[in-house]
Design a protein around this motif. Structure first.
Motif, mmCIF file in Angstrom:
data_model
loop_
_atom_site.group_PDB
_atom_site.id
_atom_site.type_symbol
_atom_site.label_atom_id
_atom_site.label_comp_id
_atom_site.label_asym_id
_atom_site.label_seq_id
_atom_site.Cartn_x
_atom_site.Cartn_y
_atom_site.Cartn_z
ATOM 1 N N LEU A 153 -2.671 -6.521 -5.784
ATOM 2 C CA LEU A 153 -0.919 -6.801 -5.994
ATOM 3 C C LEU A 153 -0.559 -7.776 -5.090
ATOM 4 O O LEU A 153 0.402 -8.486 -5.651
ATOM 5 C CB LEU A 153 -0.416 -5.420 -5.780
ATOM 6 C CG LEU A 153 -0.733 -4.371 -6.780
ATOM 7 C CD1 LEU A 153 0.110 -2.969 -6.355
ATOM 8 C CD2 LEU A 153 -0.092 -4.942 -8.038
ATOM 9 N N ARG A 154 -1.127 -8.027 -3.952
ATOM 10 C CA ARG A 154 -0.716 -9.127 -3.137
ATOM 11 C C ARG A 154 -1.340 -10.267 -3.474
ATOM 12 O O ARG A 154 -0.376 -11.620 -3.406
ATOM 13 C CB ARG A 154 -1.440 -8.806 -1.892
ATOM 14 C CG ARG A 154 -0.630 -8.080 -0.838
ATOM 15 C CD ARG A 154 -1.116 -8.046 0.635
ATOM 16 N NE ARG A 154 -2.281 -7.817 0.806
ATOM 17 C CZ ARG A 154 -3.172 -6.767 1.082
ATOM 18 N NH1 ARG A 154 -2.277 -5.437 1.281
ATOM 19 N NH2 ARG A 154 -4.372 -6.464 1.497
ATOM 20 N N ASP A 155 -2.342 -10.445 -4.333
ATOM 21 C CA ASP A 155 -2.604 -11.909 -4.862
ATOM 22 C C ASP A 155 -1.951 -12.488 -5.877
ATOM 23 O O ASP A 155 -1.648 -13.414 -6.259
ATOM 24 C CB ASP A 155 -4.281 -11.575 -5.433
ATOM 25 C CG ASP A 155 -5.302 -11.605 -4.161
ATOM 26 O OD1 ASP A 155 -4.805 -11.754 -2.687
ATOM 27 O OD2 ASP A 155 -6.409 -10.903 -4.279
ATOM 28 N N ARG A 156 -1.663 -11.432 -6.810
ATOM 29 C CA ARG A 156 -0.981 -11.876 -8.137
ATOM 30 C C ARG A 156 -0.287 -10.584 -8.710
ATOM 31 O O ARG A 156 -0.468 -9.376 -8.459
ATOM 32 C CB ARG A 156 -1.754 -12.424 -8.966
ATOM 33 C CG ARG A 156 -2.612 -11.685 -9.782
ATOM 34 C CD ARG A 156 -3.640 -12.307 -10.664
ATOM 35 N NE ARG A 156 -4.771 -11.681 -11.411
ATOM 36 C CZ ARG A 156 -4.477 -10.809 -12.287
ATOM 37 N NH1 ARG A 156 -3.052 -10.561 -12.772
ATOM 38 N NH2 ARG A 156 -5.290 -10.045 -12.865
ATOM 39 N N PRO A 157 1.010 -10.835 -9.213
ATOM 40 C CA PRO A 157 1.459 -9.880 -10.135
ATOM 41 C C PRO A 157 0.511 -9.138 -11.099
ATOM 42 O O PRO A 157 -0.196 -9.825 -11.726
ATOM 43 C CB PRO A 157 2.670 -10.333 -11.018
ATOM 44 C CG PRO A 157 2.972 -11.715 -10.279
ATOM 45 C CD PRO A 157 1.693 -12.303 -9.937
ATOM 46 N N MET A 158 0.610 -7.747 -11.304
ATOM 47 C CA MET A 158 -0.277 -7.227 -12.642
ATOM 48 C C MET A 158 0.598 -6.802 -13.713
ATOM 49 O O MET A 158 1.690 -6.263 -13.619
ATOM 50 C CB MET A 158 -0.815 -5.835 -11.890
ATOM 51 C CG MET A 158 -1.492 -5.205 -12.847
ATOM 52 S SD MET A 158 -2.255 -3.543 -11.898
ATOM 53 C CE MET A 158 -3.221 -4.033 -10.733
ATOM 54 N N VAL A 159 -0.015 -7.241 -14.828
ATOM 55 C CA VAL A 159 1.013 -7.059 -16.066
ATOM 56 C C VAL A 159 0.604 -5.466 -16.454
ATOM 57 O O VAL A 159 -0.572 -5.171 -16.708
ATOM 58 C CB VAL A 159 0.400 -7.835 -17.236
ATOM 59 C CG1 VAL A 159 0.946 -7.773 -18.416
ATOM 60 C CG2 VAL A 159 0.428 -9.419 -16.580
ATOM 61 N N ALA A 160 1.785 -4.793 -16.646
ATOM 62 C CA ALA A 160 1.965 -3.542 -17.025
ATOM 63 C C ALA A 160 2.579 -3.454 -18.309
ATOM 64 O O ALA A 160 3.255 -4.339 -19.015
ATOM 65 C CB ALA A 160 2.576 -2.611 -16.180
ATOM 66 N N ASP A 161 2.303 -2.042 -19.093
ATOM 67 C CA ASP A 161 2.825 -1.905 -20.245
ATOM 68 C C ASP A 161 4.277 -1.496 -20.114
ATOM 69 O O ASP A 161 5.085 -1.710 -19.086
ATOM 70 C CB ASP A 161 2.160 -0.754 -20.766
ATOM 71 C CG ASP A 161 2.345 0.647 -20.140
ATOM 72 O OD1 ASP A 161 3.111 0.434 -19.094
ATOM 73 O OD2 ASP A 161 1.841 1.484 -20.535
ATOM 74 N N GLY A 162 4.851 -1.040 -21.118
ATOM 75 C CA GLY A 162 6.336 -0.931 -21.041
ATOM 76 C C GLY A 162 6.697 0.481 -21.682
ATOM 77 O O GLY A 162 5.934 1.441 -21.526
ATOM 78 N N GLY A 163 7.850 0.763 -22.190
ATOM 79 C CA GLY A 163 8.275 2.056 -22.779
ATOM 80 C C GLY A 163 7.327 2.509 -23.796
ATOM 81 O O GLY A 163 6.923 1.534 -24.785
#
Length: 218
Positions: free
Chosen positions: A75-85
Motif C-alpha cells: 500500500l505504500r508503494d502504490r494504491p490498491m484498486v478495490a471493488d465498490g458497492g
C-alpha cells in the motif's frame, strides 16, 4: 486492516453457473474493449475453467497469502484498486422485491453475487469484499434470520473465493464488517447489555469470516 489465516480445506466451485452467467462473462469482456467474437471466446474459456473445477474437489491453501507487513508495504508503494458497492448492484439486477433482505442474497441469489464479483475483477479490482457488510445477527434479526448469520457469512466468502478462482487472478479477499445499530435500545444501557450484544455479534461474524479463509478485514 489485519491479515488473518492460512488454512487448507476442501473447496468446490459454485455449480450454478448457467447460460445467463456465461453470456454475462462475455459481456464483461466486451465492456473491457474487446471485439465481440474475442469477448465471447474468452467468456467460454472462463466457463470451461469453472466446469473443470466443478468436476473435482481438491485441497488448496486458504487465505493469508500476504502478511500484514507485506500488505502495508504494498500500500505504500502504490494504491490498491478495490471493488465498490455490492448492494446497489444487487438491487439494480433484481429490482426491489418487497421481501428482499440484501444481506441474505449470498444464500438466496448466489449467482447474482458471483457475477458482481467477477465484473469487479474483470474491471481491474485487486481486492474484493465478501458480501457480508451487514450480515450480523442483530441486523438480521428483524427478518428472522439471526440464526443464519454464520451460513450467510460463510457463503459470502465462498462466492468471493470462487470468483477469484474463475477469473484466475491473484486478488485479495476482504471480510467486510459494517457498523451495528440497536435501534430503540435505551442509550443508558449502551455500556451494559447493549455493548455485550454488539460485541458478541461482531465476534461471531469475524470468527466465521476468518474461518472461511479471508485475507483481511475491512
Amino acid at each position: 486492516m489485519v491479515c488473518l489465516v492460512c488454512r487448507c480445506q476442501k473447496h468446490r466451485v459454485f455449480n450454478a453457473l448457467r447460460l445467463p452467467t456465461l453470456l454475462a462473462l462475455g459481456e464483461m469482456q466486451r465492456a473491457s474493449g474487446r471485439a465481440p467474437l474475442e469477448a465471447y471466446v474468452l467468456g467460454f474459456e472462463l466457463d470451461s475453467k469453472l466446469g473443470n473445477r466443478m468436476s473435482r474437489q481438491r485441497e488448496r491453501p486458504r487465505g493469508c497469502f500476504m502478511d500484514a507487513s507485506s500488505l502495508r508495504s504494498r500500500l505504500r508503494d502504490r494504491p490498491m484498486v478495490a471493488d465498490g458497492g455490492i448492494g446497489s448492484l444487487i438491487y439494480q439486477t433484481l429490482g426491489y422485491p418487497r421481501a428482499l433482505c440484501i444481506e441474505h442474497t449470498p444464500l438466496t441469489h448466489p449467482e447474482t453475487v458471483l457475477q458482481i464479483h467477477l465484473a469487479y475483477i474483470a474491471a481491474g479490482a485487486e481486492l474484493i469484499q465478501a458480501h457480508s457488510y451487514g450480515a450480523n445477527r442483530i441486523k438480521l434479526a428483524p427478518y428472522g434470520l439471526q440464526d443464519k448469520a454464520g451460513a450467510i457469512n460463510g457463503q459470502a466468502v465462498k462466492l468471493a473465493r470462487e470468483a477469484k478462482e474463475i477469473a484466475g487472478r491473484e486478488v485479495l479477499i476482504a471480510g467486510s464488517i459494517g457498523p451495528v445499530e440497536l435501534l430503540g435500545y435505551p442509550t443508558e444501557t449502551l455500556e451494559g447489555e447493549a455493548l455485550e450484544l454488539i460485541t458478541q455479534s461482531i465476534q461471531e461474524q469475524a470468527r466465521t469470516l476468518e474461518g472461511r479463509g479471508i485475507d483481511l478485514f475491512i
